[in-house]
Design a protein around this motif. Structure first.
Motif, PDB file in Angstrom:
ATOM      1  N   GLU A   1       0.844  -1.189   0.000  1.00 28.76           N
ATOM      2  CA  GLU A   1       0.000   0.000   0.000  1.00 28.76           C
ATOM      3  C   GLU A   1       0.882   1.243   0.000  1.00 28.76           C
ATOM      4  O   GLU A   1       1.955   1.238   0.594  1.00 28.76           O
ATOM      5  CB  GLU A   1      -0.917   0.018   1.227  1.00 28.76           C
ATOM      6  CG  GLU A   1      -1.944   1.142   1.188  1.00 28.76           C
ATOM      7  CD  GLU A   1      -2.952   1.034   2.314  1.00 28.76           C
ATOM      8  OE1 GLU A   1      -3.759   0.073   2.292  1.00 28.76           O
ATOM      9  OE2 GLU A   1      -2.922   1.886   3.203  1.00 28.76           O
ATOM     10  N   LYS A   2       0.407   2.293  -0.642  1.00 32.38           N
ATOM     11  CA  LYS A   2       1.136   3.555  -0.672  1.00 32.38           C
ATOM     12  C   LYS A   2       1.328   4.097   0.737  1.00 32.38           C
ATOM     13  O   LYS A   2       0.514   3.844   1.634  1.00 32.38           O
ATOM     14  CB  LYS A   2       0.391   4.596  -1.515  1.00 32.38           C
ATOM     15  CG  LYS A   2       0.410   4.300  -2.982  1.00 32.38           C
ATOM     16  CD  LYS A   2      -0.283   5.409  -3.744  1.00 32.38           C
ATOM     17  CE  LYS A   2      -0.230   5.108  -5.230  1.00 32.38           C
ATOM     18  NZ  LYS A   2      -0.874   6.150  -6.028  1.00 32.38           N
ATOM     19  N   HIS A   3       2.392   4.869   0.889  1.00 32.03           N
ATOM     20  CA  HIS A   3       2.731   5.454   2.190  1.00 32.03           C
ATOM     21  C   HIS A   3       1.621   6.381   2.673  1.00 32.03           C
ATOM     22  O   HIS A   3       1.102   7.183   1.925  1.00 32.03           O
ATOM     23  CB  HIS A   3       4.050   6.220   2.069  1.00 32.03           C
ATOM     24  CG  HIS A   3       4.585   6.630   3.400  1.00 32.03           C
ATOM     25  ND1 HIS A   3       4.178   7.771   4.034  1.00 32.03           N
ATOM     26  CD2 HIS A   3       5.477   6.034   4.212  1.00 32.03           C
ATOM     27  CE1 HIS A   3       4.810   7.878   5.183  1.00 32.03           C
ATOM     28  NE2 HIS A   3       5.597   6.836   5.315  1.00 32.03           N
ATOM     29  N   ARG A   4       1.253   6.212   3.943  1.00 34.11           N
ATOM     30  CA  ARG A   4       0.270   7.071   4.600  1.00 34.11           C
ATOM     31  C   ARG A   4       0.729   7.346   6.023  1.00 34.11           C
ATOM     32  O   ARG A   4       1.583   6.635   6.557  1.00 34.11           O
ATOM     33  CB  ARG A   4      -1.112   6.400   4.650  1.00 34.11           C
ATOM     34  CG  ARG A   4      -1.750   6.215   3.305  1.00 34.11           C
ATOM     35  CD  ARG A   4      -3.207   5.751   3.380  1.00 34.11           C
ATOM     36  NE  ARG A   4      -3.373   4.455   4.024  1.00 34.11           N
ATOM     37  CZ  ARG A   4      -4.123   4.254   5.119  1.00 34.11           C
ATOM     38  NH1 ARG A   4      -4.733   5.243   5.726  1.00 34.11           N
ATOM     39  NH2 ARG A   4      -4.249   3.036   5.619  1.00 34.11           N
ATOM     40  N   SER A   5       0.146   8.327   6.647  1.00 34.76           N
ATOM     41  CA  SER A   5       0.480   8.667   8.033  1.00 34.76           C
ATOM     42  C   SER A   5       0.048   7.545   8.979  1.00 34.76           C
ATOM     43  O   SER A   5      -0.907   6.816   8.695  1.00 34.76           O
ATOM     44  CB  SER A   5      -0.226   9.958   8.448  1.00 34.76           C
ATOM     45  OG  SER A   5       0.206  11.025   7.663  1.00 34.76           O
ATOM     46  N   PRO A   6       0.733   7.433  10.127  1.00 34.07           N
ATOM     47  CA  PRO A   6       0.331   6.438  11.135  1.00 34.07           C
ATOM     48  C   PRO A   6      -1.103   6.701  11.611  1.00 34.07           C
ATOM     49  O   PRO A   6      -1.564   7.841  11.642  1.00 34.07           O
ATOM     50  CB  PRO A   6       1.314   6.670  12.272  1.00 34.07           C
ATOM     51  CG  PRO A   6       2.495   7.308  11.633  1.00 34.07           C
ATOM     52  CD  PRO A   6       1.946   8.154  10.524  1.00 34.07           C
ATOM     53  N   GLU A   7      -1.785   5.617  11.960  1.00 34.47           N
ATOM     54  CA  GLU A   7      -3.163   5.705  12.452  1.00 34.47           C
ATOM     55  C   GLU A   7      -3.370   4.739  13.608  1.00 34.47           C
ATOM     56  O   GLU A   7      -2.886   3.615  13.567  1.00 34.47           O
ATOM     57  CB  GLU A   7      -4.164   5.302  11.372  1.00 34.47           C
ATOM     58  CG  GLU A   7      -4.316   6.229  10.218  1.00 34.47           C
ATOM     59  CD  GLU A   7      -5.382   5.712   9.260  1.00 34.47           C
ATOM     60  OE1 GLU A   7      -6.571   5.900   9.562  1.00 34.47           O
ATOM     61  OE2 GLU A   7      -4.993   5.108   8.248  1.00 34.47           O
ATOM     62  N   VAL A   8      -4.106   5.179  14.602  1.00 33.16           N
ATOM     63  CA  VAL A   8      -4.585   4.290  15.653  1.00 33.16           C
ATOM     64  C   VAL A   8      -6.026   3.961  15.297  1.00 33.16           C
ATOM     65  O   VAL A   8      -6.874   4.847  15.236  1.00 33.16           O
ATOM     66  CB  VAL A   8      -4.491   4.937  17.048  1.00 33.16           C
ATOM     67  CG1 VAL A   8      -5.122   4.040  18.093  1.00 33.16           C
ATOM     68  CG2 VAL A   8      -3.026   5.241  17.395  1.00 33.16           C
ATOM     69  N   LEU A   9      -6.299   2.688  15.033  1.00 30.89           N
ATOM     70  CA  LEU A   9      -7.637   2.254  14.608  1.00 30.89           C
ATOM     71  C   LEU A   9      -8.510   1.872  15.796  1.00 30.89           C
ATOM     72  O   LEU A   9      -9.730   1.935  15.722  1.00 30.89           O
ATOM     73  CB  LEU A   9      -7.513   1.085  13.631  1.00 30.89           C
ATOM     74  CG  LEU A   9      -6.651   1.369  12.391  1.00 30.89           C
ATOM     75  CD1 LEU A   9      -6.492   0.115  11.569  1.00 30.89           C
ATOM     76  CD2 LEU A   9      -7.245   2.491  11.575  1.00 30.89           C
ATOM     77  N   LYS A  10      -7.870   1.453  16.867  1.00 33.30           N
ATOM     78  CA  LYS A  10      -8.569   1.175  18.124  1.00 33.30           C
ATOM     79  C   LYS A  10      -7.588   1.469  19.257  1.00 33.30           C
ATOM     80  O   LYS A  10      -6.498   0.920  19.267  1.00 33.30           O
ATOM     81  CB  LYS A  10      -9.042  -0.291  18.210  1.00 33.30           C
ATOM     82  CG  LYS A  10      -9.770  -0.604  19.492  1.00 33.30           C
ATOM     83  CD  LYS A  10     -10.275  -2.034  19.526  1.00 33.30           C
ATOM     84  CE  LYS A  10     -11.024  -2.308  20.821  1.00 33.30           C
ATOM     85  NZ  LYS A  10     -11.522  -3.696  20.855  1.00 33.30           N
ATOM     86  N   LYS A  11      -7.982   2.331  20.158  1.00 31.30           N
ATOM     87  CA  LYS A  11      -7.070   2.756  21.223  1.00 31.30           C
ATOM     88  C   LYS A  11      -7.397   2.034  22.520  1.00 31.30           C
ATOM     89  O   LYS A  11      -8.560   2.010  22.954  1.00 31.30           O
ATOM     90  CB  LYS A  11      -7.185   4.270  21.433  1.00 31.30           C
ATOM     91  CG  LYS A  11      -6.170   4.811  22.407  1.00 31.30           C
ATOM     92  CD  LYS A  11      -6.249   6.314  22.423  1.00 31.30           C
ATOM     93  CE  LYS A  11      -5.357   7.034  23.289  1.00 31.30           C
ATOM     94  NZ  LYS A  11      -4.474   6.824  24.159  1.00 31.30           N
ATOM     95  N   TRP A  12      -6.365   1.456  23.109  1.00 31.43           N
ATOM     96  CA  TRP A  12      -6.503   0.809  24.406  1.00 31.43           C
ATOM     97  C   TRP A  12      -6.705   1.905  25.438  1.00 31.43           C
ATOM     98  O   TRP A  12      -5.909   2.851  25.506  1.00 31.43           O
ATOM     99  CB  TRP A  12      -5.273  -0.047  24.700  1.00 31.43           C
ATOM    100  CG  TRP A  12      -5.347  -0.878  25.926  1.00 31.43           C
ATOM    101  CD1 TRP A  12      -6.417  -1.587  26.363  1.00 31.43           C
ATOM    102  CD2 TRP A  12      -4.297  -1.119  26.854  1.00 31.43           C
ATOM    103  NE1 TRP A  12      -6.100  -2.264  27.514  1.00 31.43           N
ATOM    104  CE2 TRP A  12      -4.803  -1.985  27.850  1.00 31.43           C
ATOM    105  CE3 TRP A  12      -2.987  -0.681  26.952  1.00 31.43           C
ATOM    106  CZ2 TRP A  12      -4.039  -2.427  28.905  1.00 31.43           C
ATOM    107  CZ3 TRP A  12      -2.220  -1.128  28.016  1.00 31.43           C
ATOM    108  CH2 TRP A  12      -2.744  -1.997  28.991  1.00 31.43           C
ATOM    109  N   PRO A  13      -7.746   1.836  26.260  1.00 27.77           N
ATOM    110  CA  PRO A  13      -8.042   2.931  27.181  1.00 27.77           C
ATOM    111  C   PRO A  13      -6.914   3.240  28.174  1.00 27.77           C
ATOM    112  O   PRO A  13      -6.815   4.362  28.645  1.00 27.77           O
ATOM    113  CB  PRO A  13      -9.283   2.434  27.945  1.00 27.77           C
ATOM    114  CG  PRO A  13      -9.848   1.352  27.116  1.00 27.77           C
ATOM    115  CD  PRO A  13      -8.724   0.776  26.314  1.00 27.77           C
ATOM    116  N   SER A  14      -6.054   2.271  28.471  1.00 27.69           N
ATOM    117  CA  SER A  14      -4.978   2.504  29.449  1.00 27.69           C
ATOM    118  C   SER A  14      -3.801   3.271  28.884  1.00 27.69           C
ATOM    119  O   SER A  14      -2.847   3.554  29.591  1.00 27.69           O
ATOM    120  CB  SER A  14      -4.504   1.174  30.017  1.00 27.69           C
ATOM    121  OG  SER A  14      -5.558   0.564  30.717  1.00 27.69           O
ATOM    122  N   LEU A  15      -3.834   3.621  27.609  1.00 24.26           N
ATOM    123  CA  LEU A  15      -2.720   4.381  27.015  1.00 24.26           C
ATOM    124  C   LEU A  15      -2.943   5.862  27.163  1.00 24.26           C
ATOM    125  O   LEU A  15      -3.978   6.388  27.107  1.00 24.26           O
ATOM    126  CB  LEU A  15      -2.555   4.037  25.546  1.00 24.26           C
ATOM    127  CG  LEU A  15      -2.036   2.650  25.244  1.00 24.26           C
ATOM    128  CD1 LEU A  15      -1.951   2.436  23.738  1.00 24.26           C
ATOM    129  CD2 LEU A  15      -0.674   2.446  25.848  1.00 24.26           C
TER     130      LEU A  15
END
Length: 118
Positions: free
Chosen positions: A104-118
């Motif tokens: 896949e072409k380069h894209r910015s980092p993404e958080v798709l699901k965030k762990w609540p403790s972070l």
């Protein structure tokens, strides 16, 4: 929980121990449900050499496993599971990780699901 630099993806784990990791190379972006995972994140990786080195922080790099790929840009999705199942000293647990790569072409980092403790 991911560090990115050109040609490098560093994946942070919940424990500073050997942990179960599964790596899959796909042809296309996966379309899946994140319900069973605690945290899911994606980054891009340039694999111009035609191989991806899979190494832990204490592995001897020249002997680390290599995944042959077509040279180009890849998307790396990291699934983190069992993050809440750790001993008080963080030495024992049931955390596990699944790394999926696809072209896949380069894209910015993404958080798709965030762990609540972070």
């Amino acid at each position: 929980m991911i560090a990115v630099d050109p040609g490098i993806v560093g994946i942070c784990t919940a424990r500073n121990m050997e942990v179960p990791v599964r790596v899959d190379l796909l042809d296309t972006r996966p379309d899946d449900d994140f319900d069973r995972w605690d945290h899911v994140a994606e980054v891009s990786l340039d694999a111009s050499s035609g191989q991806i080195v899979i190494a832990g922080c204490v592995d001897y790099f020249p002997e680390a496993k290599r995944l042959p790929v077509s040279p180009g840009s890849y998307r790396v999705r990291v699934y983190y599971g069992g993050l809440n199942i750790l001993s008080e000293d963080d030495l024992d647990g049931e955390d596990h990780y699944h790394v999926v790569l696809w072209p896949e072409k380069h894209r910015s980092p993404e958080v798709l699901k965030k762990w609540p403790s972070l």
